[in-house]
Design a protein around this motif. Structure first.
Motif, PDB file in Angstrom:
ATOM      1  N   GLU A  43      45.278  41.835  43.807  1.00 18.32           N
ATOM      2  CA  GLU A  43      44.502  42.556  44.811  1.00 18.32           C
ATOM      3  C   GLU A  43      44.455  41.826  46.149  1.00 18.32           C
ATOM      4  O   GLU A  43      44.398  42.462  47.200  1.00 18.32           O
ATOM      5  CB  GLU A  43      43.078  42.810  44.305  1.00 18.32           C
TER       6      GLU A  43
ATOM      7  N   SER B 242      42.487  38.823  32.718  1.00 22.53           N
ATOM      8  CA  SER B 242      42.473  40.074  33.487  1.00 22.53           C
ATOM      9  C   SER B 242      41.846  39.881  34.858  1.00 22.53           C
ATOM     10  O   SER B 242      42.314  40.458  35.851  1.00 22.53           O
ATOM     11  CB  SER B 242      41.722  41.163  32.706  1.00 22.53           C
ATOM     12  N   SER B 243      40.798  39.064  34.946  1.00 21.53           N
ATOM     13  CA  SER B 243      40.182  38.813  36.249  1.00 21.53           C
ATOM     14  C   SER B 243      41.094  37.986  37.139  1.00 21.53           C
ATOM     15  O   SER B 243      41.197  38.228  38.348  1.00 21.53           O
ATOM     16  CB  SER B 243      38.843  38.093  36.066  1.00 21.53           C
TER      17      SER B 243
ATOM     18  N   GLU C 229      33.960  35.427  32.341  1.00 21.06           N
ATOM     19  CA  GLU C 229      34.680  36.672  32.610  1.00 21.06           C
ATOM     20  C   GLU C 229      35.545  36.550  33.868  1.00 21.06           C
ATOM     21  O   GLU C 229      36.651  37.103  33.931  1.00 21.06           O
ATOM     22  CB  GLU C 229      33.693  37.831  32.762  1.00 21.06           C
TER      23      GLU C 229
ATOM     24  N   SER D  40      38.801  34.975  33.042  1.00 25.06           N
ATOM     25  CA  SER D  40      39.630  35.629  32.030  1.00 25.06           C
ATOM     26  C   SER D  40      40.992  35.980  32.627  1.00 25.06           C
ATOM     27  O   SER D  40      41.160  36.053  33.851  1.00 25.06           O
ATOM     28  CB  SER D  40      38.946  36.903  31.526  1.00 25.06           C
TER      29      SER D  40
ATOM     30  N   ASP E 297      32.553  45.706  38.318  1.00 23.96           N
ATOM     31  CA  ASP E 297      32.546  46.929  37.498  1.00 23.96           C
ATOM     32  C   ASP E 297      33.382  46.744  36.245  1.00 23.96           C
ATOM     33  O   ASP E 297      33.046  47.278  35.178  1.00 23.96           O
ATOM     34  CB  ASP E 297      33.087  48.114  38.312  1.00 23.96           C
ATOM     35  N   ARG E 298      34.464  45.992  36.351  1.00 21.58           N
ATOM     36  CA  ARG E 298      35.368  45.805  35.222  1.00 21.58           C
ATOM     37  C   ARG E 298      34.833  44.806  34.209  1.00 21.58           C
ATOM     38  O   ARG E 298      35.062  44.953  33.005  1.00 21.58           O
ATOM     39  CB  ARG E 298      36.736  45.343  35.724  1.00 21.58           C
ATOM     40  N   ILE E 299      34.133  43.787  34.652  1.00 21.51           N
ATOM     41  CA  ILE E 299      33.734  42.705  33.747  1.00 21.51           C
ATOM     42  C   ILE E 299      32.266  42.742  33.373  1.00 21.51           C
ATOM     43  O   ILE E 299      31.821  41.978  32.518  1.00 21.51           O
ATOM     44  CB  ILE E 299      34.068  41.325  34.343  1.00 21.51           C
TER      45      ILE E 299
ATOM     46  N   ASP F 257      33.124  44.142  44.143  1.00 18.66           N
ATOM     47  CA  ASP F 257      32.518  45.213  43.348  1.00 18.66           C
ATOM     48  C   ASP F 257      33.460  45.802  42.286  1.00 18.66           C
ATOM     49  O   ASP F 257      33.029  46.026  41.149  1.00 18.66           O
ATOM     50  CB  ASP F 257      31.983  46.308  44.260  1.00 18.66           C
ATOM     51  N   PRO F 258      34.729  46.073  42.623  1.00 16.61           N
ATOM     52  CA  PRO F 258      35.605  46.584  41.555  1.00 16.61           C
ATOM     53  C   PRO F 258      35.753  45.609  40.394  1.00 16.61           C
ATOM     54  O   PRO F 258      35.836  46.033  39.231  1.00 16.61           O
ATOM     55  CB  PRO F 258      36.942  46.788  42.282  1.00 16.61           C
ATOM     56  N   LEU F 259      35.765  44.309  40.696  1.00 16.32           N
ATOM     57  CA  LEU F 259      35.863  43.316  39.625  1.00 16.32           C
ATOM     58  C   LEU F 259      34.588  43.290  38.794  1.00 16.32           C
ATOM     59  O   LEU F 259      34.647  43.252  37.558  1.00 16.32           O
ATOM     60  CB  LEU F 259      36.146  41.937  40.221  1.00 16.32           C
TER      61      LEU F 259
ATOM     62  N   TYR G 282      43.580  40.165  38.542  1.00 16.85           N
ATOM     63  CA  TYR G 282      42.980  40.955  39.624  1.00 16.85           C
ATOM     64  C   TYR G 282      43.059  40.201  40.952  1.00 16.85           C
ATOM     65  O   TYR G 282      43.498  40.757  41.962  1.00 16.85           O
ATOM     66  CB  TYR G 282      41.526  41.272  39.275  1.00 16.85           C
TER      67      TYR G 282
END
Length: 352
Positions: A305, A297-298, A292, A295, A63-65, A59-61, A301
């Motif tokens: 994480e 940034s993912s 995404e 990417s 939300d970001r993408i 879910d946090p990922l 993550y």
């Protein structure tokens, strides 16, 4: 694919749904889908993801993408990886899912074999090394992990560590090795063992392992804690359970990781991954979601994480991850799709 073949895959995966139900109750550290969540229905105005990965992780990922996808993203966390794959097969073309996000290459391979995953655009495939994507381009890895032996540093000397999985069959390890038989990652290891040694060889190893009285755990999180507490001397697990645990516990932890030799079945490198359904109402948006997830940034993550290995270059984790082991990582991950046979073998030898 013929209708007969597709129906046989549906039936096989339905067997898995019953056999791995216990995985759904694992803690979030297990990286499997939680039992919480409800079914979703697609109105065509949102992207629907069936996730076999845990809500706390995904879910946090999302939300970001999500903004890069173009439509709202709704995620179903109502089952573990194998259960979500089974649900897709049972629903067929009626499935509201656009995307399957799985913890294990075996489940992705089962969906690929059933013909329900769409070919991915070339720019997506080019993002991921060939060994970390489906042979026919219908799925890609989002992160990688290595099978390891976690051991208690107070109880085990490095000189006594086995070089391969046959070493833990030695009587010196009797009653001292932990494993998580209902976990998808252990079952993927057994599938890889079947590929490497054939069914007869894999069954012989499992029977010898069972005769050495290993200790069963419901998930890898409890297994890691048990090794650290000295309840068991060592445990078969994935590398990424170790790093956050030790980061939190610090010098008080009595844990270390051991990698088996290259080409040993115990050094399997497996992946979590993603595929887009052929029946997706929002296929272009689904492809955008996959982009995404690959990417920088993912990938950062996942590396930070959960201490998983990124599948694209140039990403460094905050954890001091060793290089991925070579050898067993050469296994074609598509060969891990024969999950029904693995489940049947584990049942036959009394492990599940």
């Amino acid at each position: 694919m013929s209708l007969t073949r597709k129906l046989s895959v549906v039936a096989a995966t339905a067997v898995l749904l019953g056999g791995v139900a216990a995985c759904g109750s694992s803690s979030s550290s297990d990286g499997e889908g939680s039992a919480a969540g409800s079914s979703v229905s697609s109105s065509g105005s949102e992207l629907v993801v069936y996730s076999g990965r845990d809500e706390d992780l995904v879910d946090p990922l999302i939300d970001r993408i999500g903004a890069g996808v173009g439509v709202p993203v709704e995620v179903d966390y109502s089952g573990n990886t194998n259960a979500q794959a089974a649900k897709i097969l049972e629903e067929g073309d009626r499935s509201p899912a656009d995307v399957f996000l799985g913890q294990d290459a075996g489940a992705l391979g089962a969906l690929d074999d059933a013909g329900v995953l769409a070919p991915l655009p070339q720019d997506i495939l080019d993002r991921v090394p060939e060994q970390y994507r489906g042979a026919d381009g219908t799925w890609v890895a989002t992160s990688a992990r290595a099978r390891v032996l976690a051991y208690n540093t107070d109880d085990v000397q490095t000189a006594d560590l086995p070089t391969g999985i046959d070493g833990i069959l030695d009587p010196r390890w009797k009653g001292k090795i932990g494993y998580a038989p209902t976990n998808a990652s252990f079952q993927a290891f057994v599938t890889g063992l079947r590929v490497a040694r054939g069914d007869d060889g894999a069954e012989r190893w499992l029977r010898a392992f069972a005769a050495n009285e290993p200790v069963s755990f419901e998930g890898n999180g409890p297994l890691i804690s048990a090794v650290d507490d000295g309840q068991i001397a060592a445990g078969l697990t994935n590398h990424y359970y170790f790093y956050p645990y030790v980061a939190e516990k610090g010098s008080a932890a009595s844990l270390a990781l051991h990698s088996f030799d290259a080409n040993d079945p115990g050094s399997l490198v497996n992946v979590a991954g993603v595929g887009v359904l052929t029946s997706a109402d929002n296929q272009e948006q689904a492809f955008a979601l996959v982009r995404e997830m690959l990417s920088n940034s993912s990938q950062q993550y996942f590396a930070d994480e959960t201490a998983e290995y990124p599948v694209i270059g140039g990403i460094t984790s905050k954890y001091d991850l060793p290089p991925l082991p070579q050898g067993a990582s050469d296994l074609d991950l598509g060969q891990l799709a024969s999950l029904e046979q693995t489940q049947a073998m584990l049942t036959k030898v009394g492990m599940i």
